[in-house]
Design a protein around this motif. Sequence first.
Motif, PDB file in Angstrom:
ATOM      1  N   VAL A   8      -0.018  17.200  -1.806  1.00  0.00           N
ATOM      2  CA  VAL A   8      -0.932  16.982  -1.499  1.00  0.00           C
ATOM      3  C   VAL A   8      -1.033  16.994   0.175  1.00  0.00           C
ATOM      4  CG1 VAL A   8      -0.888  14.931  -2.050  1.00  0.00           C
ATOM      5  CG2 VAL A   8      -3.554  15.163  -0.930  1.00  0.00           C
ATOM      6  N   SER A   9      -0.831  17.041   0.992  1.00  0.00           N
ATOM      7  CA  SER A   9      -0.689  15.918   2.634  1.00  0.00           C
ATOM      8  C   SER A   9      -1.559  14.764   3.038  1.00  0.00           C
ATOM      9  CB  SER A   9      -1.107  16.881   3.299  1.00  0.00           C
ATOM     10  OG  SER A   9      -0.894  16.652   4.952  1.00  0.00           O
ATOM     11  N   ILE A  10      -0.697  13.376   2.869  1.00  0.00           N
ATOM     12  CA  ILE A  10      -0.540  12.231   2.534  1.00  0.00           C
ATOM     13  C   ILE A  10      -0.505  12.166   4.557  1.00  0.00           C
ATOM     14  CG2 ILE A  10      -0.361   9.789   1.807  1.00  0.00           C
ATOM     15  CD1 ILE A  10       0.491  11.119  -0.706  1.00  0.00           C
ATOM     16  N   LYS A  11      -1.261  11.681   4.894  1.00  0.00           N
ATOM     17  CA  LYS A  11      -1.255  10.683   6.344  1.00  0.00           C
ATOM     18  C   LYS A  11      -1.495   8.799   6.392  1.00  0.00           C
ATOM     19  CE  LYS A  11      -3.291  15.003   8.491  1.00  0.00           C
ATOM     20  NZ  LYS A  11      -3.828  15.716   9.215  1.00  0.00           N
ATOM     21  N   GLU A  12      -0.872   8.489   6.394  1.00  0.00           N
ATOM     22  CA  GLU A  12      -0.507   7.044   6.377  1.00  0.00           C
ATOM     23  C   GLU A  12      -0.702   6.348   7.551  1.00  0.00           C
ATOM     24  OE1 GLU A  12       1.897   5.370   3.083  1.00  0.00           O
ATOM     25  OE2 GLU A  12       3.272   7.209   4.116  1.00  0.00           O
ATOM     26  N   ASP A  13      -1.533   5.618   8.690  1.00  0.00           N
ATOM     27  CA  ASP A  13      -1.546   4.637   9.181  1.00  0.00           C
ATOM     28  C   ASP A  13      -1.760   2.754   9.041  1.00  0.00           C
ATOM     29  OD1 ASP A  13      -2.052   4.246  11.908  1.00  0.00           O
ATOM     30  OD2 ASP A  13      -4.273   5.027  12.185  1.00  0.00           O
ATOM     31  N   TYR A  14      -0.709   2.818   9.234  1.00  0.00           N
ATOM     32  CA  TYR A  14      -0.638   1.089   8.309  1.00  0.00           C
ATOM     33  C   TYR A  14      -0.755   0.164   9.882  1.00  0.00           C
ATOM     34  CZ  TYR A  14       0.667   2.952   4.363  1.00  0.00           C
ATOM     35  OH  TYR A  14       0.496   4.112   3.408  1.00  0.00           O
ATOM     36  N   ALA A  15      -2.162  -0.753   9.751  1.00  0.00           N
ATOM     37  CA  ALA A  15      -1.739  -1.406  10.952  1.00  0.00           C
ATOM     38  C   ALA A  15      -0.632  -2.357  11.966  1.00  0.00           C
ATOM     39  CB  ALA A  15      -3.187  -2.728  11.443  1.00  0.00           C
ATOM     40  N   LYS A  16       0.407  -2.417  12.830  1.00  0.00           N
ATOM     41  CA  LYS A  16       1.345  -2.518  13.675  1.00  0.00           C
ATOM     42  C   LYS A  16       1.317  -4.944  13.667  1.00  0.00           C
ATOM     43  CE  LYS A  16       3.827   0.754  14.896  1.00  0.00           C
ATOM     44  NZ  LYS A  16       4.485   1.381  17.081  1.00  0.00           N
ATOM     45  N   GLY A  17       1.895  -5.330  12.878  1.00  0.00           N
ATOM     46  CA  GLY A  17       1.879  -6.903  13.390  1.00  0.00           C
ATOM     47  C   GLY A  17       1.303  -8.036  12.530  1.00  0.00           C
TER      48      GLY A  17
ATOM     49  N   VAL B  49       0.826  -0.962  -0.038  1.00  0.00           N
ATOM     50  CA  VAL B  49      -0.282   0.350   0.390  1.00  0.00           C
ATOM     51  C   VAL B  49       1.210   1.154  -0.258  1.00  0.00           C
ATOM     52  CG1 VAL B  49      -1.695   1.183   1.505  1.00  0.00           C
ATOM     53  CG2 VAL B  49      -2.231  -0.804   0.782  1.00  0.00           C
ATOM     54  N   HIS B  50       2.126   1.199   0.544  1.00  0.00           N
ATOM     55  CA  HIS B  50       2.827   2.381   0.483  1.00  0.00           C
ATOM     56  C   HIS B  50       3.852   3.066  -0.829  1.00  0.00           C
ATOM     57  CE1 HIS B  50       5.611   5.496   2.575  1.00  0.00           C
ATOM     58  NE2 HIS B  50       6.444   4.495   1.796  1.00  0.00           N
ATOM     59  N   GLU B  51       4.216   1.634  -0.715  1.00  0.00           N
ATOM     60  CA  GLU B  51       4.496   2.124  -2.668  1.00  0.00           C
ATOM     61  C   GLU B  51       4.163   2.781  -3.052  1.00  0.00           C
ATOM     62  OE1 GLU B  51       7.039  -0.497  -6.241  1.00  0.00           O
ATOM     63  OE2 GLU B  51       6.176  -1.988  -3.963  1.00  0.00           O
ATOM     64  N   TYR B  52       2.848   1.933  -3.345  1.00  0.00           N
ATOM     65  CA  TYR B  52       1.634   2.059  -4.778  1.00  0.00           C
ATOM     66  C   TYR B  52       0.596   3.761  -4.544  1.00  0.00           C
ATOM     67  CZ  TYR B  52       3.107  -1.410  -7.344  1.00  0.00           C
ATOM     68  OH  TYR B  52       3.087  -2.685  -8.740  1.00  0.00           O
TER      69      TYR B  52
ATOM     70  N   GLN C 116      -6.553  23.102   2.130  1.00  0.00           N
ATOM     71  CA  GLN C 116      -5.519  22.301   2.032  1.00  0.00           C
ATOM     72  C   GLN C 116      -6.141  20.349   1.242  1.00  0.00           C
ATOM     73  OE1 GLN C 116      -2.723  23.442   3.066  1.00  0.00           O
ATOM     74  NE2 GLN C 116      -3.979  25.604   3.391  1.00  0.00           N
ATOM     75  N   PRO C 117      -5.075  20.003   0.515  1.00  0.00           N
ATOM     76  CA  PRO C 117      -5.619  18.963   0.127  1.00  0.00           C
ATOM     77  C   PRO C 117      -5.671  18.068   1.122  1.00  0.00           C
ATOM     78  CG  PRO C 117      -4.242  20.093  -1.281  1.00  0.00           C
ATOM     79  CD  PRO C 117      -4.573  20.769  -0.403  1.00  0.00           C
ATOM     80  N   GLU C 118      -6.165  16.725   0.619  1.00  0.00           N
ATOM     81  CA  GLU C 118      -5.334  15.687   2.368  1.00  0.00           C
ATOM     82  C   GLU C 118      -5.882  14.467   1.859  1.00  0.00           C
ATOM     83  OE1 GLU C 118      -5.121  16.001   6.143  1.00  0.00           O
ATOM     84  OE2 GLU C 118      -6.904  15.293   6.521  1.00  0.00           O
ATOM     85  N   VAL C 119      -5.223  13.668   1.725  1.00  0.00           N
ATOM     86  CA  VAL C 119      -5.411  11.947   1.665  1.00  0.00           C
ATOM     87  C   VAL C 119      -5.104  11.209   2.693  1.00  0.00           C
ATOM     88  CG1 VAL C 119      -4.937   9.599  -0.472  1.00  0.00           C
ATOM     89  CG2 VAL C 119      -5.390  12.300  -1.474  1.00  0.00           C
ATOM     90  N   LYS C 120      -5.900  10.220   2.921  1.00  0.00           N
ATOM     91  CA  LYS C 120      -5.356   9.786   4.341  1.00  0.00           C
ATOM     92  C   LYS C 120      -5.492   8.099   4.062  1.00  0.00           C
ATOM     93  CE  LYS C 120      -7.568  12.817   7.929  1.00  0.00           C
ATOM     94  NZ  LYS C 120      -8.425  12.730   8.752  1.00  0.00           N
ATOM     95  N   VAL C 121      -4.659   6.860   4.433  1.00  0.00           N
ATOM     96  CA  VAL C 121      -4.803   6.250   3.686  1.00  0.00           C
ATOM     97  C   VAL C 121      -3.996   4.985   5.083  1.00  0.00           C
ATOM     98  CG1 VAL C 121      -3.390   4.058   2.285  1.00  0.00           C
ATOM     99  CG2 VAL C 121      -3.292   6.737   1.408  1.00  0.00           C
ATOM    100  N   SER C 122      -4.915   4.135   5.249  1.00  0.00           N
ATOM    101  CA  SER C 122      -4.794   3.051   6.497  1.00  0.00           C
ATOM    102  C   SER C 122      -5.544   1.891   6.780  1.00  0.00           C
ATOM    103  CB  SER C 122      -5.491   3.347   7.976  1.00  0.00           C
ATOM    104  OG  SER C 122      -7.002   3.431   7.424  1.00  0.00           O
TER     105      SER C 122
ATOM    106  N   ILE D 174      -8.789  -1.559   3.625  1.00  0.00           N
ATOM    107  CA  ILE D 174      -7.588  -1.056   3.321  1.00  0.00           C
ATOM    108  C   ILE D 174      -8.595   0.021   3.118  1.00  0.00           C
ATOM    109  CG2 ILE D 174      -6.258   0.004   1.381  1.00  0.00           C
ATOM    110  CD1 ILE D 174      -5.830  -2.956   0.613  1.00  0.00           C
ATOM    111  N   SER D 175      -8.472   1.282   3.935  1.00  0.00           N
ATOM    112  CA  SER D 175      -8.901   2.389   3.493  1.00  0.00           C
ATOM    113  C   SER D 175      -8.254   3.715   3.166  1.00  0.00           C
ATOM    114  CB  SER D 175      -9.565   3.171   5.250  1.00  0.00           C
ATOM    115  OG  SER D 175     -10.044   4.497   5.350  1.00  0.00           O
ATOM    116  N   ILE D 176      -8.991   4.254   2.452  1.00  0.00           N
ATOM    117  CA  ILE D 176      -8.582   5.268   1.426  1.00  0.00           C
ATOM    118  C   ILE D 176      -9.265   6.394   1.625  1.00  0.00           C
ATOM    119  CG2 ILE D 176      -7.828   6.344  -0.893  1.00  0.00           C
ATOM    120  CD1 ILE D 176      -6.725   3.590  -1.465  1.00  0.00           C
ATOM    121  N   GLU D 177      -9.110   7.524   1.796  1.00  0.00           N
ATOM    122  CA  GLU D 177      -9.437   8.705   1.677  1.00  0.00           C
ATOM    123  C   GLU D 177      -9.658  10.004   1.557  1.00  0.00           C
ATOM    124  OE1 GLU D 177     -12.636  10.834   6.284  1.00  0.00           O
ATOM    125  OE2 GLU D 177     -11.586   9.307   5.971  1.00  0.00           O
ATOM    126  N   ASP D 178     -10.410  10.723   1.183  1.00  0.00           N
ATOM    127  CA  ASP D 178      -9.865  12.323   0.506  1.00  0.00           C
ATOM    128  C   ASP D 178     -10.611  13.477   0.862  1.00  0.00           C
ATOM    129  OD1 ASP D 178     -11.491  13.051  -1.982  1.00  0.00           O
ATOM    130  OD2 ASP D 178     -10.853  11.274  -2.485  1.00  0.00           O
TER     131      ASP D 178
END
Length: 279
Positions: free
Chosen positions: A146-155, A126-129, A193-199, A209-213
Amino acid sequence: METIEELKEQLEKLQEQLKQQEKLASLGLLSAGIVHEIRNPLNFVINFSKLSETLINDLSDDLEDHLDKLPEDDAEDIQDIMADLRENLARIKQHGERATSIIQNILQYSRGKEGERIPSDINALVHEYVWLGYHAMRANSNGFNVSIKEDYAKGLPWIAMVPQDISRAILNVVNNAFYAVWERSKTEGETYQPEVKVSTCAEGEQLTISIEDNGNGMTDEVKAKVYENFFTTKPVGQGTGLGMAITRKIIEQHHGAIHFDSTENVGTRFKLTIPISKK
């Protein structure tokens, strides 16, 4: 009993469906032909990158006995250049092989086959793409940011998937998110302020996998047609109208589901859910 108008409407719908099926059939044949044409030059790219790597190694061995005869700065420059060349060739080979994998998968689609599922690191993918989509947008849209905010579950365990398929699904959704914030920024200017959140997150046996703009959002008409083949809100030449249809097919082939919610002038959030499985 159905009226003439109702029968006429049904006939028009059937005719439209037939047109769509004919387009898809033609697209399948076209894709297969393109795949065959592209495969040979890609093989040349990969093979010559391997050959060039061998030549650099040979050159390095030959130079090793003579570097002490050169000025120190020149010797360091040569070593740095050769290290950069090795790294560049490795990237050419890596991305050439990835392109080969993608076109092979397109060929499988045109033949009605599915690709091989292998355990994959979903967070890394996900991070790579996400960032691949970002850099592509930056390269093609002057002034885009754009501001990209990433929040990936650990483990998270490695998950069985067709990685080139899931990566394409992610890229399709991310590209739409970037396009949505870019379009809104052009009308609202600096106050926006453009923003995309990925988690990613795991809930029981499901991965989401959530992708929000916070882009333009969708009208009710767009929401109703978002998965239709050849439907796009982008200008001619910027969208095929197949991205979200392909994305839904990919997720469903992984026994998952895709959902979205969108509000005009607020934004859109897509959730791609697939089973957590190592098989």
